[in-house]
Design a protein around this motif. Structure first.
Motif, PDB file in Angstrom:
ATOM      1  N   GLN A 149       0.803  -1.051   0.065  1.00 38.78           N
ATOM      2  CA  GLN A 149       0.020  -0.070   0.028  1.00 38.78           C
ATOM      3  C   GLN A 149       0.962   1.237  -0.017  1.00 38.78           C
ATOM      4  OE1 GLN A 149      -0.845  -2.760   1.954  1.00 38.78           O
ATOM      5  NE2 GLN A 149      -2.453  -3.309   0.339  1.00 38.78           N
ATOM      6  N   GLY A 184       1.077  -0.076  10.990  1.00 36.86           N
ATOM      7  CA  GLY A 184       0.646   0.080   9.522  1.00 36.86           C
ATOM      8  C   GLY A 184       1.081  -0.893   8.631  1.00 36.86           C
ATOM      9  N   ASP A 209      -2.930  -2.768  12.043  1.00 29.01           N
ATOM     10  CA  ASP A 209      -3.532  -1.794  11.100  1.00 29.01           C
ATOM     11  C   ASP A 209      -4.928  -1.391  11.652  1.00 29.01           C
ATOM     12  OD1 ASP A 209      -2.317  -1.116   8.014  1.00 29.01           O
ATOM     13  OD2 ASP A 209      -4.579  -0.514   8.368  1.00 29.01           O
ATOM     14  N   SER A 243      -5.636   1.554  16.306  1.00 29.78           N
ATOM     15  CA  SER A 243      -4.927   2.846  15.580  1.00 29.78           C
ATOM     16  C   SER A 243      -3.594   2.996  15.925  1.00 29.78           C
ATOM     17  CB  SER A 243      -5.761   4.043  15.824  1.00 29.78           C
ATOM     18  OG  SER A 243      -5.316   5.248  15.264  1.00 29.78           O
ATOM     19  N   MET A 244      -2.820   3.366  15.437  1.00 27.88           N
ATOM     20  CA  MET A 244      -1.126   3.484  15.599  1.00 27.88           C
ATOM     21  C   MET A 244      -1.032   4.573  16.824  1.00 27.88           C
ATOM     22  SD  MET A 244       0.456   5.397  12.388  1.00 27.88           S
ATOM     23  CE  MET A 244       0.076   4.386  11.165  1.00 27.88           C
ATOM     24  N   GLU A 288       6.529   0.679   7.845  1.00 22.41           N
ATOM     25  CA  GLU A 288       7.036   1.075   6.496  1.00 22.41           C
ATOM     26  C   GLU A 288       5.928   2.001   5.990  1.00 22.41           C
ATOM     27  OE1 GLU A 288       8.696  -1.710   3.439  1.00 22.41           O
ATOM     28  OE2 GLU A 288       9.640  -2.634   5.100  1.00 22.41           O
ATOM     29  N   ASN A 312       0.806   8.754   8.983  1.00 21.74           N
ATOM     30  CA  ASN A 312      -0.587   9.027   9.431  1.00 21.74           C
ATOM     31  C   ASN A 312      -0.620   9.635  10.816  1.00 21.74           C
ATOM     32  OD1 ASN A 312      -2.171   7.600   7.208  1.00 21.74           O
ATOM     33  ND2 ASN A 312      -0.766   6.065   7.406  1.00 21.74           N
TER      34      ASN A 312
HETATM   35  N1  SAH Z   1       3.281  -0.921   5.551  1.00 23.88           N
HETATM   36  C1  SAH Z   1       2.337  -1.495   4.417  1.00 23.88           C
HETATM   37  C2  SAH Z   1       1.082  -0.266   4.277  1.00 23.88           C
HETATM   38  C3  SAH Z   1       1.680   1.200   4.064  1.00 23.88           C
HETATM   39  S1  SAH Z   1       0.126   2.193   3.664  1.00 23.88           S
HETATM   40  C4  SAH Z   1       3.301  -1.315   3.234  1.00 23.88           C
HETATM   41  O1  SAH Z   1       4.527  -0.833   3.165  1.00 23.88           O
HETATM   42  O2  SAH Z   1       2.764  -1.772   2.028  1.00 23.88           O
HETATM   43  C5  SAH Z   1      -0.247   2.940   5.406  1.00 23.88           C
HETATM   44  C6  SAH Z   1      -0.939   1.802   6.004  1.00 23.88           C
HETATM   45  O3  SAH Z   1      -1.275   2.523   7.552  1.00 23.88           O
HETATM   46  C7  SAH Z   1      -2.272   1.393   5.424  1.00 23.88           C
HETATM   47  O4  SAH Z   1      -2.481   0.020   5.635  1.00 23.88           O
HETATM   48  C8  SAH Z   1      -3.272   2.005   6.574  1.00 23.88           C
HETATM   49  O5  SAH Z   1      -4.515   1.331   6.627  1.00 23.88           O
HETATM   50  C9  SAH Z   1      -2.550   2.169   7.897  1.00 23.88           C
HETATM   51  N2  SAH Z   1      -3.035   3.258   8.553  1.00 23.88           N
HETATM   52  C10 SAH Z   1      -3.485   4.357   8.379  1.00 23.88           C
HETATM   53  N3  SAH Z   1      -3.811   5.207   9.320  1.00 23.88           N
HETATM   54  C11 SAH Z   1      -3.421   4.431  10.498  1.00 23.88           C
HETATM   55  C12 SAH Z   1      -3.763   4.560  11.842  1.00 23.88           C
HETATM   56  N4  SAH Z   1      -4.286   5.801  12.392  1.00 23.88           N
HETATM   57  N5  SAH Z   1      -3.541   3.595  12.635  1.00 23.88           N
HETATM   58  C13 SAH Z   1      -3.001   2.413  12.075  1.00 23.88           C
HETATM   59  N6  SAH Z   1      -2.871   2.315  10.907  1.00 23.88           N
HETATM   60  C14 SAH Z   1      -3.219   3.307  10.039  1.00 23.88           C
END
Ligand code: SAH
Length: 251
Positions: free
Chosen positions: A17, A46, A68, A96-97, A113, A118
């Protein structure tokens, strides 16, 4: 809470993503000198559908908490983990992070990564620090300016999207101020953006719009992504993701 249905629909079938790559994740593992002989407790924050989580599980002797806030991504991650025979090493956590339920000094390693933006780099590395054991490693990728100056339209675009975008020296300074010792930094090469992230996404646009009845919201999402891709194609010498590897100081 914002409606994430369309974003989930566009991104959940993707291998990743955000920009990144297997070789680069492995490089970061090496640079962090993660001990393969010892059992490690790792949080991958995330994690999306698990691009890095699966590799960490394959490469290391580890228990990984995959965090996530979108359970739909975690479901995909779990199916992939089963397929790769590493499901027993991964515990998904929909959370949530910025409100993680972890204990102090619970983890040997925190991995993240393309996601810390966010909550913001500084808020992330400072609030997650207490979850790390002293001497534990944090490994995060974060969008980074590659030079001290850049074209004004590029500056304006990213400052609107992510005001914390900055140079590596600034990010490293933030790590130092928050009690980490920076040990390594490297830049994601262009193919991590184009071949690994943007091209596969572009290939999903037509079906995504079709599935969603060419709705205005779906079109707005595609237009925003196209705009971001055009920026990257024009200006990729000025920015990339940087990988930051740092140790939590013992003190
Ligand atoms: N690490 C993965 C995804 C990166 S995209 C990769 O490298 O492919 C960012 C990710 O953070 C997404 O999956 C999204 O759902 C997640 N995300 C966004 N806001 C967040 C939050 N507040 N808490 C936890 N996860 C979150």
């Amino acid at each position: 809470m914002k409606d994430y249905k369309l974003l989930i629909d566009l991104h959940k079938t993707a291998a990743r993503q955000g920009p990144g790559g297997e070789i680069e994740t492995k490089t970061a593992i090496k640079m962090a000198r993660l001990d393969r002989s010892r059992h490690l407790k790792i949080a991958d924050i995330g994690c999306g559908t698990g691009a890095s989580t699966l590799l960490l599980a394959q490469e290391l002797n580890a228990s990984i908490t995959a965090v996530d806030f979108l359970p739909e991504f975690l479901d995909v991650l779990q199916s992939k983990a089963r397929l790769h025979g590493v499901a027993h090493k991964i515990t998904p956590l929909a959370c949530s992070m910025d409100s993680l339920p972890f204990s102090d000094k619970e983890f040997d390693t925190i991995w993240s990564e393309g996601a810390i933006y966010n909550m913001g780099f500084e808020a992330g590395i400072s609030s997650w620090k207490r979850f790390l054991k002293p001497g534990g490693m944090i490994i995060v990728s974060e969008i980074t300016w590659l030079s001290s100056t850049r074209p004004p339209d590029l500056q304006a675009y990213w400052e609107k999207e992510y005001p914390e975008i900055d140079t590596a020296s600034s990010k490293i300074g933030i790590l130092e101020r928050h009690g980490y010792s920076p040990e390594a930094y490297f830049v994601l090469p262009k193919h991590c953006w184009i071949e690994n992230y943007y091209r596969p996404m572009q290939n999903r646009f037509v079906d995504f719009l079709h599935r969603n009845g060419q709705s205005e919201q779906a079109k707005a999402i595609v237009d925003a992504e196209k705009n971001e891709i055009a920026m990257y194609e024009k200006y990729n010498v000025y920015y990339s993701y940087g990988f930051y590897v740092a140790k939590k100081l013992e003190a």
